[in-house]
Design a protein around this motif. Structure first.
Motif: not given
Length: 886
Positions: A95-97, A108-110, A137-138
């Motif tokens: 939800n927070n990416i 968060i991505g890592e 996608q991000k």
């Protein structure tokens, strides 16, 4: 029900996170123990993810640290997490990416990437959530390399086939995200994608006619990238792909059309372009031409209906940041005046720069430009029938696009356009008076693209009328037209050079009048036009009448600007060109200009020293101020010659120069060495006492890694050698080995950075001249090395024009051959060729050549000479026979 934290527990966790940032080792140990205790409670991880994703008012380092601790916990204990905790963490991350903070997004991505197994194992479970796929996608954008790494057991091997399944999903948003995810891995040639490449291409073809514009856009983007990395897989389908891209370049959605238009730019760079595209030009050219019209939204953004805005002050965002280009010593010995083949992406910049950087109009124009360079005049049968209708169209939007088309093809189709130019150039000159400002501005740009041809014709035919109208446009009441006219006039100046001398009074009247008329942005472009004029006409500007017109407004601006004002950059560059051109005519203005330059250098060095000692208390200086000041001092030294001596005597410039020559920034050193060379020529008595300190620094900078620094250092050493004479002897060993290494470097491919190929050619020319000069003053020290450099020395200098530097270098080589004739024997044919490159050597130099050639011929005997000279190309044989009787 969603998990909620206990307020007291949340405050404890926050305090712990704050304490963990303390440098105190006792506090750190206590934090570590507390963390180990808390890890016994699984919902501690819920608190950590809550701080990371929900507490947006907390400072970023605390939130990020919370995420990193969580990442380590997941790594160590994930299998023991209760399902509710694992689900909460996973959902919060997805939800927070898209968190607004780059640091939190990265954390968060890592985190998601490192623990991909729990996200990517069952992609099917999130297939209905657009938000989740957007998050994926991000992650793919931010971590494409990591996802294809052995460290994570290559999650892409699972992900790519899954993504490809989603190409068939019923939701257009999911289809679009799935293509965008895969697209992240094309340029990097991810192995998992390469293994599925045919499936990927088939899936793209299946989506070609998708009704959703985002899907079509991502399909086009994929095909453009595949053209770069896997053209082999596209070639069998190329006819169909081209037909598809022709349709998509006309897509009603401009974003799709823009992505498709990129295809033609990319295809033009491929060797197969001509073969693949020849049969489709009849369809493609009208589509590109049509794309070059301003859209309605373009015209609104460009205020196309505003004809007069000269009195409206510029806002700060109107003015692009300017970067000063450090002075490179232009040795006057290139074989010819190479034309700069700037492409349209740069040239078109003055056409609609207030629009977004890249749009369909610019992309279409750039594509036509590169295709014109591929197909040359073969493009014209498809273009000329269209052009006439466009250029004379009553609708100004269509007429304007025709003028842009004409400018776009100027470089590639010049030969084929020549028969039409006698009719077209007068029409374009007429367009400079059009009632629409956007037509006047594009006419300026297109005419600048044909400036070379204009100048090649009798001046009264086109040059005079063009110049007259361009000067009127420089004083236009529309700021965009002023800018385009100023830029176009600078191009015309470069092409026309001394052809402009008869019109100097008229030109200067116009440029000086513009000083009082222009707003901020165009004033900076006006400085460039004046500097280019000075470079182009040189000493012809040194007339009392011209000086009286030009200097007062320049000096008024100079006095108006503060030392920390970045508008000084273009003004200093302009003054540098003017000082060099005016020579002694600049004397009345030189003292305050000289002093201010020295002050700028001194201030910047002092700021740099304070920053290096106390980086926490002082800001790093902008060294561009120092670079432009050094370059203007070079201009003064070059222009004033011996007259600069008194100014140098009364200043501490040599001490400052010593510091600048050792600066960490290459551009500062580059400008320093240019100034050192100019001061050596102008007033060596002030340089000589510093030579023992300067030479080791020059030797250290003979490093082709920094090619422009190396060129300027090499040139300075050559100038110093000519002044020092035999006293140069102690320093030969310090520099000669580096120079020999530079001259023996293999030719560097031209595909390196812009101009690097030319720069490497210049570095070998520079090294050759300096070796020759060193040999001239210290033959005993340099001649023993002759066989190590004679061949590249000769090939470097055979292509340059006769001039003083070439003269001194050849005298040096002749003296060295006298000392060590054996050093040249193996490569004597190269020496013969280099001698033949002289058009008109001075008599005593010609005698030196004569003696060496006849000496060699006498030594080997008539028969051997005949055999030897049989190897000569006919032209060389003929030239040596005619000039030297051998």
């Amino acid at each position: 029900m969603e998990w909620q934290p206990d307020e007291q527990g949340l405050q404890q966790v926050l305090q712990l996170l704050k304490d963990s940032q303390s440098p105190n080792t006792v506090t750190q140990r206590a934090v570590q123990q507390k963390l180990e205790q808390l890890n016994q409670f699984p919902d501690f991880n819920n608190y950590l993810i809550f701080v990371l994703t929900r507490l947006k008012t907390e400072d970023e380092p605390t939130r990020s640290l919370s995420g990193l601790i969580l990442k380590n916990n997941v790594k160590a204990h994930y299998q023991n997490f209760p399902p509710a905790v694992a689900d909460f963490i996973k959902q919060e991350c997805l939800n927070n990416i898209g968190d607004p903070s780059p640091l939190i997004r990265a954390t968060i991505g890592e985190f998601v990437v490192w623990h991909q197994s729990c996200y990517f194992r069952d992609l099917a479970s999130i297939n209905t959530s657009d938000g989740s796929f957007g998050a994926l996608q991000k992650i793919c954008e931010d971590s494409s390399e990591l996802l294809d790494s052995d460290a994570l057991n290559r999650p892409l091997n699972i992900m790519i086939p899954k993504f490809l399944q989603f190409f068939k999903h019923c939701s257009p948003k999911i289809r679009s995200h799935a293509i965008a995810c895969v697209n992240q891995f094309i340029i990097g040639r991810a192995q998992a994608l390469m293994d599925n490449i045919d499936t990927f291409i088939e899936s793209l073809f299946a989506l070609a006619a998708d009704e959703d514009s985002e899907v079509r856009k991502n399909v086009c983007r994929a095909l453009v990238m595949l053209l770069e990395v896997r053209i082999d897989r596209l070639i069998p389908h190329m006819h169909s792909i081209i037909q598809y891209m022709l349709q998509r370049t006309q897509d009603p959605d401009e974003n799709v059309a823009l992505e498709a238009c990129e295809f033609w730019l990319t295809l033009a760079e491929q060797p197969i372009c001509k073969e693949m595209l020849s049969g489709h030009l009849v369809q493609l050219i009208p589509i590109l031409v049509n794309g070059m019209k301003y859209s309605e939204i373009d015209i609104i953004l460009l205020k196309g209906d505003v004809e007069e805005d000269e009195a409206v002050p510029d806002s700060d965002q109107d003015i692009k940041p300017r970067f000063h280009k450090s002075r490179t010593v232009t040795l006057q010995h290139e074989g010819g005046e190479g034309e700069e083949g700037e492409d349209i992406e740069e040239d078109d910049d003055d056409d609609d720069d207030t629009l977004s950087d890249w749009n369909l109009r610019k992309c279409s124009a750039a594509a036509l430009d590169v295709l014109a360079n591929v197909f040359r005049d073969d493009l014209l049968p498809h273009l000329l029938p269209l052009l006439k209708g466009l250029l004379f169209h009553p609708d100004w939007v269509i007429k304007e696009s025709g003028i842009l088309v004409l400018g776009a093809i100027a470089e590639g189709c010049m030969q084929g356009m020549v028969p039409y130019l006698p009719e077209l150039i007068p029409h374009l000159i007429q367009c400079l008076c059009d009632k629409k400002a956007l037509v006047r501005s594009i006419a300026c740009w297109t005419l600048s693209r044909y400036a070379h041809w204009v100048v090649s014709q009798p001046p009264d035919s086109y040059l005079k009328p063009l110049m007259t109208e361009l000067l009127k446009r420089i004083l236009d009441s529309n700021k965009r037209v002023q800018e385009a006219a100023c830029s176009a006039f600078a191009t015309l100046e470069e092409e026309a050079c001394t052809e402009l001398v008869p019109y100097l009074s008229f030109i200067l009247d116009t440029l000086v009048f513009a000083f009082g008329k222009y707003q901020h942005k165009n004033l900076l472009i006006l400085y460039d036009a004046i500097g280019t004029l000075a470079d182009s006409v040189g000493h012809h500007l040194n007339q009392p009448e011209y000086i009286q017109k030009l200097m007062p407004p320049l000096i008024a601006k100079w006095n108006e600007l503060k030392d920390e004002d970045k508008d000084l950059f273009p003004l200093l560059e302009c003054l540098s060109s003017v000082a060099t051109a005016l020579q002694s005519g600049f004397l009345p203005y030189c003292e305050p200009v000289y002093q201010r330059c020295v002050t700028l250098v001194q201030k910047t060095l002092a700021q740099a020293m304070m920053y290096n000692q106390h980086p926490d208390q002082y800001e790093a200086p902008d060294k561009d101020f120092m670079i432009v000041a050094l370059d203007l001092l070079s201009g003064l030294a070059e222009g004033l010659g011996g007259h600069v001596e008194q100014l140098v005597a009364r200043s501490n410039i040599m001490t400052l120069l010593f510091q600048c020559m050792q600066d960490t920034m290459p551009e500062v050193r580059q400008s320093s060495f240019a100034l050192l060379g100019d001061l050596t020529k102008a007033c060596f008595l002030h340089v000589k006492p510093c030579i023992a300190e300067f030479m080791p620094i020059l030797g250290l900078n003979l490093n082709p890694e920094f090619i422009s620094v190396c060129n300027n250092a090499t040139w300075a050493i050559g100038e110093i050698s000519m002044q020092m004479g035999a006293e140069m002897q102690p320093y030969v060993g310090m520099v000669l080995p580096h120079l020999v290494e530079i001259i023996n470097r293999p030719n560097t491919p031209k595909t390196l950075l812009e101009n690097t190929g030319e720069q490497f050619f210049l570095s070998s020319v520079s090294a050759a001249i300096t070796i020759g000069r060193l040999g001239f003053v210290c033959p005993q020290e340099v001649a023993p090395q002759l066989q190590h450099f004679i061949r590249p020395w000769c090939t470097s200098l055979r292509n340059i024009r006769d001039n003083e530097e070439k003269d001194s270098a050849f005298r040096g080589i002749c003296v060295m051959i006298g000392v060590n004739p054996a050093g040249v024997v193996q490569d004597f044919i190269f020496f013969c060729d280099a001698v033949a490159s002289w058009v008109n050597p001075k008599d005593d130099l010609r005698d030196m050549f004569y003696k060496i050639l006849h000496g060699f011929k006498d030594q080997v005997g008539e028969e051997n000479w005949q055999q030897f000279s049989e190897q000569f190309p006919p032209l060389l044989k003929e030239r040596l026979s005619a000039c030297y009787g051998v």
